[in-house]
Scaffold this motif. Structure first.
Motif, mmCIF file in Angstrom:
data_model
loop_
_atom_site.group_PDB
_atom_site.id
_atom_site.type_symbol
_atom_site.label_atom_id
_atom_site.label_comp_id
_atom_site.label_asym_id
_atom_site.label_seq_id
_atom_site.Cartn_x
_atom_site.Cartn_y
_atom_site.Cartn_z
ATOM 1 N N ASP A 3 -4.011 -0.866 6.137
ATOM 2 C CA ASP A 3 -4.022 -0.186 7.589
ATOM 3 C C ASP A 3 -3.331 -0.252 8.570
ATOM 4 O O ASP A 3 -3.200 0.284 9.214
ATOM 5 C CB ASP A 3 -5.406 1.023 7.669
ATOM 6 C CG ASP A 3 -6.182 -0.103 8.608
ATOM 7 O OD1 ASP A 3 -5.975 -0.897 8.939
ATOM 8 O OD2 ASP A 3 -7.048 0.095 9.607
ATOM 9 N N SER A 4 -3.183 -1.866 8.091
ATOM 10 C CA SER A 4 -2.066 -2.143 9.175
ATOM 11 C C SER A 4 -0.379 -2.035 8.615
ATOM 12 O O SER A 4 -0.340 -2.883 7.299
ATOM 13 C CB SER A 4 -2.211 -3.842 9.589
ATOM 14 O OG SER A 4 -3.181 -3.478 9.797
ATOM 15 N N LEU A 7 3.687 7.743 15.004
ATOM 16 C CA LEU A 7 4.380 8.211 14.150
ATOM 17 C C LEU A 7 3.564 9.476 13.062
ATOM 18 O O LEU A 7 2.415 9.182 13.072
ATOM 19 C CB LEU A 7 4.753 7.124 13.150
ATOM 20 C CG LEU A 7 5.966 6.867 13.534
ATOM 21 C CD1 LEU A 7 6.512 5.382 12.259
ATOM 22 C CD2 LEU A 7 7.114 6.938 14.290
ATOM 23 N N SER A 8 3.825 10.653 13.225
ATOM 24 C CA SER A 8 3.368 11.849 12.423
ATOM 25 C C SER A 8 3.886 11.864 10.638
ATOM 26 O O SER A 8 4.352 11.799 10.853
ATOM 27 C CB SER A 8 2.623 13.268 13.209
ATOM 28 O OG SER A 8 2.410 12.812 14.729
ATOM 29 N N LYS A 9 3.293 11.691 9.982
ATOM 30 C CA LYS A 9 3.101 12.230 9.064
ATOM 31 C C LYS A 9 3.701 13.847 8.736
ATOM 32 O O LYS A 9 3.790 14.539 9.771
ATOM 33 C CB LYS A 9 1.968 12.953 7.730
ATOM 34 C CG LYS A 9 2.335 12.399 6.588
ATOM 35 C CD LYS A 9 2.769 10.697 5.822
ATOM 36 C CE LYS A 9 2.733 10.903 4.466
ATOM 37 N NZ LYS A 9 2.024 10.911 3.993
ATOM 38 N N GLY A 10 4.689 13.518 8.395
ATOM 39 C CA GLY A 10 6.646 14.881 8.420
ATOM 40 C C GLY A 10 7.744 15.268 9.186
ATOM 41 O O GLY A 10 7.553 13.716 9.220
ATOM 42 N N ALA A 32 -7.641 6.908 9.991
ATOM 43 C CA ALA A 32 -8.528 7.400 8.873
ATOM 44 C C ALA A 32 -7.860 8.510 7.777
ATOM 45 O O ALA A 32 -8.344 8.351 6.601
ATOM 46 C CB ALA A 32 -9.747 7.675 9.082
ATOM 47 N N ASP A 33 -7.121 9.695 8.412
ATOM 48 C CA ASP A 33 -6.865 10.486 7.916
ATOM 49 C C ASP A 33 -5.933 10.059 6.722
ATOM 50 O O ASP A 33 -4.896 11.036 6.151
ATOM 51 C CB ASP A 33 -6.971 11.947 7.967
ATOM 52 C CG ASP A 33 -5.862 12.038 9.423
ATOM 53 O OD1 ASP A 33 -5.315 11.068 9.293
ATOM 54 O OD2 ASP A 33 -5.868 13.058 10.427
ATOM 55 N N SER A 88 1.082 -1.441 0.081
ATOM 56 C CA SER A 88 0.203 -0.232 0.057
ATOM 57 C C SER A 88 0.362 1.338 -0.119
ATOM 58 O O SER A 88 1.458 1.202 0.908
ATOM 59 C CB SER A 88 -1.140 0.128 0.792
ATOM 60 O OG SER A 88 -1.540 1.175 1.475
ATOM 61 N N GLN A 89 0.661 2.190 -0.825
ATOM 62 C CA GLN A 89 1.554 3.370 -0.969
ATOM 63 C C GLN A 89 0.587 4.598 -0.219
ATOM 64 O O GLN A 89 1.371 5.147 -0.234
ATOM 65 C CB GLN A 89 1.170 3.586 -2.221
ATOM 66 C CG GLN A 89 1.851 2.986 -3.507
ATOM 67 C CD GLN A 89 1.705 3.020 -4.663
ATOM 68 O OE1 GLN A 89 2.268 5.008 -5.166
ATOM 69 N NE2 GLN A 89 1.599 2.474 -6.363
ATOM 70 N N SER A 90 0.040 3.661 1.014
ATOM 71 C CA SER A 90 -1.034 5.093 2.197
ATOM 72 C C SER A 90 0.675 5.618 2.329
ATOM 73 O O SER A 90 0.278 6.545 3.764
ATOM 74 C CB SER A 90 -1.699 4.401 2.776
ATOM 75 O OG SER A 90 -2.860 4.408 1.639
#
Length: 451
Positions: A76-77, A115-118, A95-96, A22-24
């Protein structure tokens, strides 16, 4: 002594294996891993080009970005594993798609790593050495022929031809790279930069088994690191621009201990030593003082019962029992302590029977200090909780032969890493912006140049 850093490095140097569908999960992710009260920022970067690639970094430990090798993702895992260290990470994408909630597991240790994006907020390290530098620096390697270990490092020297004092930097305990990188600081790189600008040659190198050096760090003892130091000294003395009458060691913590022992043995070609927070007491006594000082810095006191338990543990670890039997005896000694028989507690106790620790506890530097005939510059931090200043300075002053060139000082507001400190606790090392106190660098540079 920085042994806790050794354990944290083992944990945080995660070469996570990643592979997914998954590229998410693409992009940079940052979070904080908390271990033994110490917060360690952690960064993952993932890219997808038909297969997953990426890196992991612990900025407080090292600038190195370690490549991922395997990942399993399902919706999502995400599940990541580093089998070499027995480390596993499991996370779930929000979800976001802006956060991953997860946990790191190693043995019986389980810790949150969300972890947070960024990108991670940059650490403020004002003493960071900027390129290009105003002197020569070159990648070098040399061999400890006794142990067949190849050591790699960096040699810095003034650009102009000359005949310069020269020093080898010896690191403290725990796996250290040539810059002694920890918590985003690179104190050995800062020291080398300063001393080279003052007109000296400086050699710093990766510990055996670390960075570009060969060998097995996990099986090495203080004596082994001493042999590596001698190989470094021999290599440095062969360089063309070295003043053969001014070659010495600058050792921090265990490195200072090694410098004192080798000076006391009268090794050839060693003209002086700089001892930065080096132990000057028998190691079992020092470690007890360390326990007391660490507790006191956190507003607690070590009880008489705790002292007795610790003393007996050290006596067992120093004794002749095989490692497995010594471990059993220590577990039995701790049986009255709540939770001491849990597997996670057992992992902590197991450190006491590692080759390095058992060897270290047997060391008494005082007989070597009594035989030192070369000049010594020694510095201690008044807020040091790992090598408490007063007791170690007193022992060094009492046992070191008188020499008008000796210089021994306590810097009242500095901690074990020679940072201007608030409490001196190891828990604040990462929060302090100073990498190494400028006054200490100035004092030791002036002392070396005046010899």
């Amino acid at each position: 002594m920085m042994k806790f850093t050794c354990y944290l490095l083992t944990l945080i140097s995660l070469g996570f294996s990643l592979h997914a569908c998954s590229q998410s999960f693409e992009g940079q992710w940052s979070g904080t891993l908390e271990v033994q009260g110490i917060k360690l920022p952690t960064v993952f970067e993932f890219t997808y080009n038909g297969q997953w690639e990426g890196t992991m970094q612990s900025p407080m430990q090292s600038k190195q970005k370690m490549p991922f090798t395997k990942i399993v993702a399902n919706g999502d895992s995400i599940h990541a594993e580093l089998s070499t260290f027995g480390i596993r990470y499991a996370g779930k994408l929000s979800a976001d798609k802006q956060a991953i909630t997860g946990k790191v597991k190693q043995g019986n240790m389980l810790a949150d790593l969300n972890l947070s994006k960024g990108a991670l907020k940059a650490l403020n390290r004002p003493q960071e050495v900027k390129e290009p530098v105003a002197y020569k620096q070159q990648e070098v390697s040399f061999e400890n022929a006794l142990d067949k270990v190849k050591l790699s490092g960096t040699l810095t020297m003034p650009s102009e031809p000359g005949n310069y004092p020269a020093v080898v930097l010896l690191s403290g305990s725990g796996p250290q790279d040539r810059n002694s990188s920890m918590f985003g600081h690179e104190p050995f790189k800062v020291i080398a930069d300063y001393l080279t600008k003052q007109g000296m040659m400086v050699l710093r190198y990766d510990d055996r088994g670390i960075g570009k050096s060969t060998g097995d760090f996990s099986k090495a003892t203080t004596t082994d690191f001493g042999k590596d130091a001698l190989a470094a000294l021999e290599f440095l003395r062969k360089q063309g621009s070295v003043n053969g009458n001014k070659v010495g060691f600058i050792g921090h913590s265990e490195g200072g201990l090694i410098a004192s022992i080798l000076a006391g043995q009268g090794v050839s070609g060693l003209n002086f030593i700089v001892d930065l927070a080096g132990p000057a007491l028998p190691m079992d006594s020092l470690m007890l003082l360390q326990n007391e000082a660490v507790m006191r810095a956190q507003g607690q006191e070590l009880s008489a019962k705790d002292r007795q338990l610790i003393k007996k543990n050290y006596a067992i670890a120093k004794g002749p029992l095989p490692a497995d039997k010594a471990f059993e005896a220590i577990r039995k000694n701790m049986s009255t302590v709540p939770g001491s028989q849990n597997a996670s507690f057992g992992d902590e106790l197991a450190v006491l029977v590692t080759p390095w620790y058992r060897h270290f506890l047997k060391i008494d530097p005082t007989p070597f200090i009594k035989k030192i005939k070369i000049p010594v510059f020694a510095a201690f931090g008044g807020k040091d909780v790992q090598v408490p200043a007063a007791a170690n300075m007193e022992s060094l002053s009492d046992h070191l032969p008188k020499n008008p060139k000796n210089n021994i000082n306590i810097y009242p507001n500095l901690n074990h890493l020679f940072q201007t400190a608030k409490t001196g606790s190891h828990l604040e090392y990462a929060d302090l912006e100073e990498s190494f106190n400028p006054q200490v660098m100035k004092d030791m540079a002036q002392w070396i140049l005046a010899l």
